[in-house]
Scaffold this motif. Sequence first.
Motif, mmCIF file in Angstrom:
data_model
loop_
_atom_site.group_PDB
_atom_site.id
_atom_site.type_symbol
_atom_site.label_atom_id
_atom_site.label_comp_id
_atom_site.label_asym_id
_atom_site.label_seq_id
_atom_site.Cartn_x
_atom_site.Cartn_y
_atom_site.Cartn_z
ATOM 1 N N UNK A 84 6.336 -15.987 11.878
ATOM 2 C CA UNK A 84 6.393 -16.807 10.674
ATOM 3 C C UNK A 84 7.218 -16.080 9.601
ATOM 4 N N UNK A 85 7.614 -16.869 8.600
ATOM 5 C CA UNK A 85 8.438 -16.275 7.537
ATOM 6 C C UNK A 85 7.612 -15.302 6.704
ATOM 7 N N UNK A 86 8.132 -14.124 6.535
ATOM 8 C CA UNK A 86 7.440 -13.105 5.732
ATOM 9 C C UNK A 86 8.293 -12.815 4.485
ATOM 10 N N UNK A 87 7.622 -12.545 3.354
ATOM 11 C CA UNK A 87 8.345 -12.243 2.106
ATOM 12 C C UNK A 87 7.833 -10.923 1.519
ATOM 13 N N UNK A 88 8.787 -10.153 1.110
ATOM 14 C CA UNK A 88 8.455 -8.860 0.502
ATOM 15 C C UNK A 88 9.029 -8.845 -0.922
ATOM 16 N N UNK A 89 8.183 -8.566 -1.889
ATOM 17 C CA UNK A 89 8.664 -8.421 -3.280
ATOM 18 C C UNK A 89 8.905 -6.941 -3.548
ATOM 19 N N UNK A 90 10.150 -6.611 -3.809
ATOM 20 C CA UNK A 90 10.472 -5.176 -4.017
ATOM 21 C C UNK A 90 9.857 -4.644 -5.309
ATOM 22 N N UNK A 91 9.561 -5.541 -6.216
ATOM 23 C CA UNK A 91 8.912 -5.112 -7.471
ATOM 24 C C UNK A 91 7.614 -4.373 -7.185
ATOM 25 N N UNK A 131 6.601 -1.415 -23.388
ATOM 26 C CA UNK A 131 6.794 -1.393 -21.947
ATOM 27 C C UNK A 131 8.278 -1.268 -21.649
ATOM 28 N N UNK A 132 8.532 -0.638 -20.529
ATOM 29 C CA UNK A 132 9.933 -0.384 -20.202
ATOM 30 C C UNK A 132 10.659 -1.682 -19.893
ATOM 31 N N UNK A 133 9.943 -2.657 -19.315
ATOM 32 C CA UNK A 133 10.579 -3.933 -19.013
ATOM 33 C C UNK A 133 9.853 -5.039 -19.773
ATOM 34 N N UNK A 134 10.596 -6.020 -20.200
ATOM 35 C CA UNK A 134 9.980 -7.055 -21.037
ATOM 36 C C UNK A 134 8.840 -7.786 -20.324
ATOM 37 N N UNK A 135 9.000 -8.043 -19.036
ATOM 38 C CA UNK A 135 7.959 -8.792 -18.314
ATOM 39 C C UNK A 135 7.085 -7.861 -17.494
ATOM 40 N N UNK A 136 6.819 -6.734 -18.061
ATOM 41 C CA UNK A 136 6.008 -5.754 -17.339
ATOM 42 C C UNK A 136 4.594 -6.297 -17.141
ATOM 43 N N UNK A 137 4.011 -5.929 -16.005
ATOM 44 C CA UNK A 137 2.651 -6.374 -15.732
ATOM 45 C C UNK A 137 1.641 -5.252 -15.969
ATOM 46 N N UNK A 197 18.420 -4.032 -8.385
ATOM 47 C CA UNK A 197 17.603 -5.090 -8.981
ATOM 48 C C UNK A 197 16.382 -5.380 -8.118
ATOM 49 N N UNK A 198 15.393 -5.884 -8.796
ATOM 50 C CA UNK A 198 14.235 -6.342 -8.043
ATOM 51 C C UNK A 198 14.583 -7.649 -7.333
ATOM 52 N N UNK A 199 14.016 -7.829 -6.174
ATOM 53 C CA UNK A 199 14.312 -9.038 -5.403
ATOM 54 C C UNK A 199 13.129 -9.374 -4.508
ATOM 55 N N UNK A 200 13.108 -10.635 -4.062
ATOM 56 C CA UNK A 200 12.145 -11.052 -3.051
ATOM 57 C C UNK A 200 12.904 -11.200 -1.727
ATOM 58 N N UNK A 214 0.865 -1.189 0.000
ATOM 59 C CA UNK A 214 0.000 0.000 0.000
ATOM 60 C C UNK A 214 0.895 1.231 0.000
ATOM 61 N N UNK A 215 0.567 2.126 -0.841
ATOM 62 C CA UNK A 215 1.322 3.385 -0.956
ATOM 63 C C UNK A 215 2.828 3.141 -1.069
ATOM 64 N N UNK A 216 3.149 2.203 -1.932
ATOM 65 C CA UNK A 216 4.549 1.863 -2.185
ATOM 66 C C UNK A 216 5.259 1.364 -0.936
ATOM 67 N N UNK A 217 4.493 0.806 -0.012
ATOM 68 C CA UNK A 217 5.091 0.225 1.193
ATOM 69 C C UNK A 217 4.477 -1.155 1.425
ATOM 70 N N UNK A 218 5.250 -1.983 2.134
ATOM 71 C CA UNK A 218 4.713 -3.280 2.568
ATOM 72 C C UNK A 218 4.429 -3.182 4.072
ATOM 73 N N UNK A 219 3.226 -3.527 4.448
ATOM 74 C CA UNK A 219 2.823 -3.366 5.845
ATOM 75 C C UNK A 219 2.391 -4.736 6.401
ATOM 76 N N UNK A 220 2.739 -4.949 7.686
ATOM 77 C CA UNK A 220 2.267 -6.174 8.353
ATOM 78 C C UNK A 220 2.124 -5.898 9.859
ATOM 79 N N UNK A 221 1.256 -6.663 10.466
ATOM 80 C CA UNK A 221 1.063 -6.529 11.923
ATOM 81 C C UNK A 221 1.361 -7.900 12.544
ATOM 82 N N UNK A 222 2.361 -7.924 13.356
ATOM 83 C CA UNK A 222 2.795 -9.189 13.961
ATOM 84 C C UNK A 222 2.518 -9.137 15.473
#
Lengths: 1051, 171
Positions: free
Chosen positions: A170-177, A204-210, A150-153, A30-38
Amino acid sequence: IRYIVVMPKLKIIEIIELFYPSDGRGGVYEDLKWKALLCCELPFAQTLDDGLSEHPPVGQCQLLNATKPEFSSKSPTLSGNCLDILCWLEGERTNLICNAKSHRAAAAASLLTVRPQLVVQMNVLSDEANHAAQCAGEDTAMCSISLHGNDATVSLNISISLNGSTALSPKMQVSTHNLRRPEPPINLHYDVTTEGEVIFRWSDAQPNSDAINYEIRYASNSSLQQWEVVKVKGRSWVSLNELSSGIRYMVQVCCQSHINYWSEWSQPFYFTLDVSYIPAEIFTTPGSEVTVYAVFHNRSWSASKAVWMLNGQVKIPESQYRVIDEQVSAVTVTVDEPGFDTLMCCHQWGERFKCIIAYAKIYTEGMFNADITCQSKNSEVDTMSCEWNKSAWAQVRLLYRQYTSMCETISEMAGSEEAEENMECPSGAGDHRECTLKNLSLFSCYKIWLEVEGGRGKVRSFPVYVAPIDYVKPSPPSVLEATTLPNKTLSVSWRRPHLPVYDMQYELHFVALRGMANTQWKVIGPLLEPQAEIQLEESCVQFKVEVRCRRLNGSGYWSDWSMSYTSVVYNRKAPEMGPDFWRAIQEDPVRSVTNVTLIIKQPVLAGDPYSCVEGLVIEHQASGRAMWSNETTLAQFYSFPWRKEAHTVTVMSRNALGISTRNRNMTLLHQPKRRCVRSFSAVANSSCVYLSWSLLSDHSVPQSFVIEWLDLKKDPEQDMSLTERLQWVRVQSASRDLSLCRRFYGSEEFTLYPVFVDGEGEPVRCTATRGDPAAYILLLIIAFLSVVLFVTLLMSQNQMRKLMWKDVPNPNNCSWAKGMDFRQIDTIENLFPHSEGLTACPLLLVSESICEVEIIEKTHPVTLELEKDNEVPIYKSGDKTTTDSALLADSSEPLSLEASTAAATPETSGQSSVTYSTVLLSHQPSLLRKQPGGLWDLENHVCSDSANPRHSSSYNSVEEFSETSDQDYEASESTGVAKDLYYLEVNEEEEEEDEEEIEETQSEQENNEMVMKEDTRALLEGKNSTAVASNVSHSIPLYLPQFRTECINPP
Amino acid sequence: MYFPALLYPCILGMLSLVHGIPIHPDNLKNLVKLQADTIILRIKDYNDKLKLYPKLLIGDPELYPEIPADKTIQGLGSIVDTLTTFQKVLQRLPKGHVSQIRSDLSTLLDYLKERMTSMHCTSKEPANGRSLDAFLEDNATHHITVGYLALDRLKQFMQKLIVNLDQLKSC
């Protein structure tokens, strides 16, 4: 993501909704941020005080919905052990920062109570980059991990500790993309279809753009505030059809990713629509047809007025155009030669063709001839300059390759390229036509060729194989020395350039410095030694000498000419005599100055070769002033101002060894001069002028005489100054006459100046009189011959007339005229009462002009029986067709009649020609049988009764006055019937003469005469004939062609 | 003779002063006229080499406003402004024959800029910089016609400059 792109809209939204909260393993983007409540459960009391347990108690953590924090607020037990986790990107994707902050920290800050601290430990691990970071803190912790752009998880593990008890998340994952906006589209461009549709495209600027949604906005450059926006889903193109031509548009595109992030607007793309070419670039082969379309975006331009130009120079024929629709034109061309060409489609605008700057490019694959020529310079042997020809429209690059073998060998094995790399002219691609290659080996072979830029290496010139040693232009020879020797020899020597080391040949040219107007260089060569001795026609002359060199054997270029060197004249002593000279005095009224120009005769060069004159010294001595002198070269003229005082000038010759000792001087005086000449006369003939004079007896004899005149051959209009036209000759004092032989016009004025030691005497003038009458005689002869020629012409003309109009036929002898009273006939209708006669053979047009003729027959007293009339119809009916055809055949000959037309036939109507009519009297009809041409054979004539010689037939012969008639005339003369042939003539004077003859005939035959005369007048009377003026009918009688025959029956 | 060692520094000092002295207005006018005439002739040679069909009219004056056409001359500032735009265009054309014209134009600009400095004129940025860049980028593939058009308009401006040399006296 690929699946999302192809899904319909509603489905996409559902999928996004599904993905939205759960993406990122427990967190939300949300708003270019990843948020979680642990939130974690930790055993509180045990761990705080005793610390007896060996294994710290382990709590449990769970991720709650970060967007719905009501759960944590409802659970006061958990609320104190909850962490807000927030991750975001910093910079340009360089770092990921994650922050975990406990709710206890916030509560502690507000309540100011002392409570045990919560220890937070965070491990961050980038899966792709394999980077990790650890951080810890009380109640809050912040970790940063480098992503290297680079983009990363990123995996996130958090453990919290409180009073010795620990809980693991628990394990949390954030996709920087998903933590950044999508890149805006790139590669904005547009295509135009052959239907004139404008398709705008991007990538598109990137080949695998969504990216799934796009927005395009465009505005004219002048109204950037008024954007037109177009939304596009699922495709990266849009058709823009509302664009105007000639307006500069700015277009931008942005895209939306699957998590609803919108990109920034793309870089602006500017374009102006005027004329689009489809295709804009064509690759073809020689001889193939190429079709190019041009779309006029300007609605006021019509394809029907399209004009196609090849290379902007040649208008392509309109037969090769096609109008596709109102705005689209096409042309089909065939390019025969490899190379580069352009096509421009312009619009006809009056006399001119309006064009825009766009053009289509045609690359015709193959090799073209570029005429590459190279030249290496001796001064820089490792440097070679090459020049070439190319199309003005093409950008080219010069490539070359070095070989270690001989050029001849390389040319033979052309095609088998070695591994050496191509080298390029340092100036690169461009509009060049020359290039200088450096660091070359003089003895290597180089292959050099051109490539057309944009031609994908397939459009290139024929290569040339060049060894720089073969194209050397040496430096010119140096240290040049030249001497003019007394033995009429010019001795020259020089030094060759050091490099190249091969043998040289030389060429020398020289020109005399005397008489600069006639600078004809004389060339000597080839010379093999660096010296030369040249035989001259005269000595004492200075020459300008230059030398050049080139390779003796083999190819190469001539060097430039060396620096000029002026030869030194060899002398042993100073000149003995000064030159003779005269003067021209000219007043300059503008500046009120009197200029004196000395006209100096060239010194005699062949006099003494050891004392050559190299220049002049002019010495002045004005009254009351000091003497001064000037040095000049060997000039013909020397001018100085004269103040009209006594002024003595001496001209001396000089050379390097001194000045002449025997010199002539002249004293200029302004006061009245003494008179000593009594008479002066000049007589001229074709080639010479003889001048003579006498002196007054009581005066001293002058030192010499000078005779001057103006050369009339030289045109004063063509910048010929007076001094150049002035001719003069000096005569010894003892002479009293002179013969001048040269070309004179006869109007020259000669002036005789007696020259004394102390100045000039009074001049005497006279004009030569020509004693040669040759021209007048010639003129008289020409005039006489002209008169003779004129008289001859006049006489011959009269003679010709007489020949032409000798005999005139008498129409009264015509058969059709029988019984007609011509005086009563006013019009042609009256003449031909029977309409069928005219319709059968409409020989005469009413509108044609009529010639009137009077014919009086020289008749014999004929008495024809009435019964003979019966024979006429027999003749007519029996042979009518023949007669008509014969008449037509006769009349089909071209007709001619002087100054008018007459006796028109169907064939001749409308023509202007001379005609005549033949009237035959059948004295001897049998003779007529053999006459050639248009006369009828009378053999079958019924009324040609041999027993009655008075029967006559008249025939109208309408023929061109030509060879045929001449033949007739000659034939008739030969057969003795010439006197019976009469020709109508229009000449009135001749007519009068004929009338006189006719009167003589009348006296002999009075009876018939009256009848015939009356009949004739009525039909053929001349309009202006004075002889018959009293009897002229009112209208113009017609002279009619004979188209029926009848025996004459005199009354 | 007495102090030759002092004489040389004096001469050198005077020479350095001469170098710093701005060009006299009349001299500048002469220089500008000579340079403009040179540019006109070079342009004529260059465009003549294309041997275009005589009836062709490439680029109406109202088209392509990015390249100055029929610009009014109002003092040094406007001249420098316009010439800078032309210089930009020429710099984007391919290397080759136009290089010499570009060099001449650069020399002319240097004269005028130096004059502006000595007259304390304020220089301004060319107004249409962005659109000119975009125009040149769009038409980079049509360099021959762009060059022809630009040089033709530069020639006209040079002709106008020659008859407005008095404008060099004002900013």
